[in-house]
Motif scaffolding. Structure first.
Motif, PDB file in Angstrom:
ATOM      1  N   UNK A 147      18.040   3.031  -3.302  1.00 32.31           N
ATOM      2  CA  UNK A 147      17.450   4.309  -1.830  1.00 32.31           C
ATOM      3  C   UNK A 147      17.745   3.996  -0.082  1.00 32.31           C
ATOM      4  N   UNK A 148      17.967   4.746  -0.454  1.00 31.03           N
ATOM      5  CA  UNK A 148      18.544   4.622   1.555  1.00 31.03           C
ATOM      6  C   UNK A 148      17.372   5.034   1.831  1.00 31.03           C
ATOM      7  N   UNK A 149      16.681   4.206   3.111  1.00 28.37           N
ATOM      8  CA  UNK A 149      15.312   4.940   3.369  1.00 28.37           C
ATOM      9  C   UNK A 149      15.125   4.030   5.493  1.00 28.37           C
ATOM     10  N   UNK A 150      14.426   4.774   6.107  1.00 30.30           N
ATOM     11  CA  UNK A 150      14.527   4.330   7.615  1.00 30.30           C
ATOM     12  C   UNK A 150      12.906   3.281   7.267  1.00 30.30           C
ATOM     13  N   UNK A 151      12.876   1.627   7.584  1.00 31.44           N
ATOM     14  CA  UNK A 151      12.010   1.276   7.909  1.00 31.44           C
ATOM     15  C   UNK A 151      11.749   0.466   9.056  1.00 31.44           C
ATOM     16  N   UNK A 152      10.065   0.254   9.808  1.00 37.11           N
ATOM     17  CA  UNK A 152      10.108  -0.422  10.620  1.00 37.11           C
ATOM     18  C   UNK A 152       8.959  -1.201  10.573  1.00 37.11           C
ATOM     19  N   UNK A 153       9.792  -2.095  11.282  1.00 37.94           N
ATOM     20  CA  UNK A 153       8.407  -3.599  11.288  1.00 37.94           C
ATOM     21  C   UNK A 153       6.800  -2.911  12.256  1.00 37.94           C
ATOM     22  N   UNK A 154       5.728  -3.089  11.506  1.00 34.88           N
ATOM     23  CA  UNK A 154       4.306  -2.820  12.465  1.00 34.88           C
ATOM     24  C   UNK A 154       4.039  -4.137  13.272  1.00 34.88           C
ATOM     25  N   UNK A 155       4.356  -5.392  12.020  1.00 34.37           N
ATOM     26  CA  UNK A 155       3.542  -6.372  13.217  1.00 34.37           C
ATOM     27  C   UNK A 155       3.624  -8.022  12.375  1.00 34.37           C
ATOM     28  N   UNK A 210       7.246   2.511   6.181  1.00 33.39           N
ATOM     29  CA  UNK A 210       8.647   3.608   5.837  1.00 33.39           C
ATOM     30  C   UNK A 210       7.544   4.293   5.699  1.00 33.39           C
ATOM     31  N   UNK A 211       7.724   5.686   6.236  1.00 35.46           N
ATOM     32  CA  UNK A 211       6.905   6.959   6.320  1.00 35.46           C
ATOM     33  C   UNK A 211       8.068   8.281   6.071  1.00 35.46           C
ATOM     34  N   UNK A 212       7.468   8.897   4.553  1.00 36.97           N
ATOM     35  CA  UNK A 212       8.198  10.099   3.871  1.00 36.97           C
ATOM     36  C   UNK A 212       7.314  11.086   4.977  1.00 36.97           C
ATOM     37  N   UNK A 213       8.152  12.419   5.074  1.00 34.72           N
ATOM     38  CA  UNK A 213       7.397  13.601   5.506  1.00 34.72           C
ATOM     39  C   UNK A 213       7.685  14.702   4.824  1.00 34.72           C
ATOM     40  N   UNK A 252       6.187  18.517  -0.518  1.00 31.87           N
ATOM     41  CA  UNK A 252       5.258  17.561  -1.360  1.00 31.87           C
ATOM     42  C   UNK A 252       4.012  16.817   0.825  1.00 31.87           C
ATOM     43  N   UNK A 253       3.290  16.210  -0.010  1.00 33.73           N
ATOM     44  CA  UNK A 253       2.083  15.654   0.837  1.00 33.73           C
ATOM     45  C   UNK A 253       3.448  14.343   1.413  1.00 33.73           C
ATOM     46  N   UNK A 254       3.257  13.916   2.401  1.00 35.78           N
ATOM     47  CA  UNK A 254       3.693  13.454   3.080  1.00 35.78           C
ATOM     48  C   UNK A 254       3.326  11.689   2.466  1.00 35.78           C
ATOM     49  N   UNK A 255       3.367  10.785   2.751  1.00 36.49           N
ATOM     50  CA  UNK A 255       2.803   9.702   2.383  1.00 36.49           C
ATOM     51  C   UNK A 255       3.401   8.195   2.931  1.00 36.49           C
ATOM     52  N   UNK A 256       3.345   6.994   3.391  1.00 35.65           N
ATOM     53  CA  UNK A 256       3.981   5.625   4.196  1.00 35.65           C
ATOM     54  C   UNK A 256       3.411   4.774   2.820  1.00 35.65           C
ATOM     55  N   UNK A 257       4.338   3.693   2.858  1.00 35.22           N
ATOM     56  CA  UNK A 257       4.403   2.804   2.017  1.00 35.22           C
ATOM     57  C   UNK A 257       4.139   1.704   3.022  1.00 35.22           C
ATOM     58  N   UNK A 258       3.879   0.897   2.840  1.00 38.14           N
ATOM     59  CA  UNK A 258       3.068  -0.250   3.971  1.00 38.14           C
ATOM     60  C   UNK A 258       3.937  -1.495   2.851  1.00 38.14           C
ATOM     61  N   UNK A 292       1.003  -1.075  -0.267  1.00 39.96           N
ATOM     62  CA  UNK A 292      -0.104  -0.098   0.078  1.00 39.96           C
ATOM     63  C   UNK A 292       0.815   1.160  -0.236  1.00 39.96           C
ATOM     64  N   UNK A 293       0.517   2.413   0.229  1.00 41.42           N
ATOM     65  CA  UNK A 293       0.945   3.386  -0.559  1.00 41.42           C
ATOM     66  C   UNK A 293       0.116   4.769  -0.025  1.00 41.42           C
ATOM     67  N   UNK A 294      -0.111   5.269   0.915  1.00 34.35           N
ATOM     68  CA  UNK A 294      -0.735   5.962   1.644  1.00 34.35           C
ATOM     69  C   UNK A 294      -1.134   7.586   1.574  1.00 34.35           C
ATOM     70  N   UNK A 295      -1.428   7.908   0.985  1.00 36.94           N
ATOM     71  CA  UNK A 295      -1.767   9.493   1.464  1.00 36.94           C
ATOM     72  C   UNK A 295      -1.823  10.582   2.543  1.00 36.94           C
TER      73      UNK A 295
END
Length: 99
Positions: free
Chosen positions: A78-86, A96-99, A48-54, A35-38
């Motif tokens: 790309x180098x991105x910060x990734x967090x495990x959510x479950x 990964x959240x982009x602001x 830009x508008x922030x978004x989250x990639x799941x 998912x990509x949520x804006x």
């Protein structure tokens, strides 16, 4: 290497259902873009508008939150910060959240 400051959600929207490779040192794993949520707002000073990639990986996959290299043949690296959510019945979940 992709400049994250100019990266837009539209780069990832066509990748939903596709795999990306996450790398750290000599270790790697495959994550599916689910998912990509804006966020529908801009932070002060942002263009830009922030978004989250799941993402989803295999069930039981454990990846500590950190900065990882994320690769896709059509997008690049790309180098991105990734967090495990479950870890659900469909697999391990990350974002990964982009602001």
């Amino acid at each position: 290497m992709i400049d994250l400051a100019t990266l837009e959600s539209s780069v990832f929207t066509p990748l939903v259902g596709q795999s990306m490779i996450i790398r750290s040192g000599d270790k790697s794993a495959t994550l599916e873009v689910v998912d990509v949520s804006i966020h529908h707002h801009k932070f002060p000073g942002s263009t830009r508008e922030g978004f989250t990639i799941s993402f989803r990986g295999q069930q039981g996959l454990r990846i500590p939150q950190a900065i990882y290299s994320l690769e896709h043949p059509g997008v690049g690296v790309m180098d991105v910060f990734i967090t495990q959510t479950g870890d659900g019945p469909k697999g391990s979940e990350f974002e990964s959240v982009f602001t």
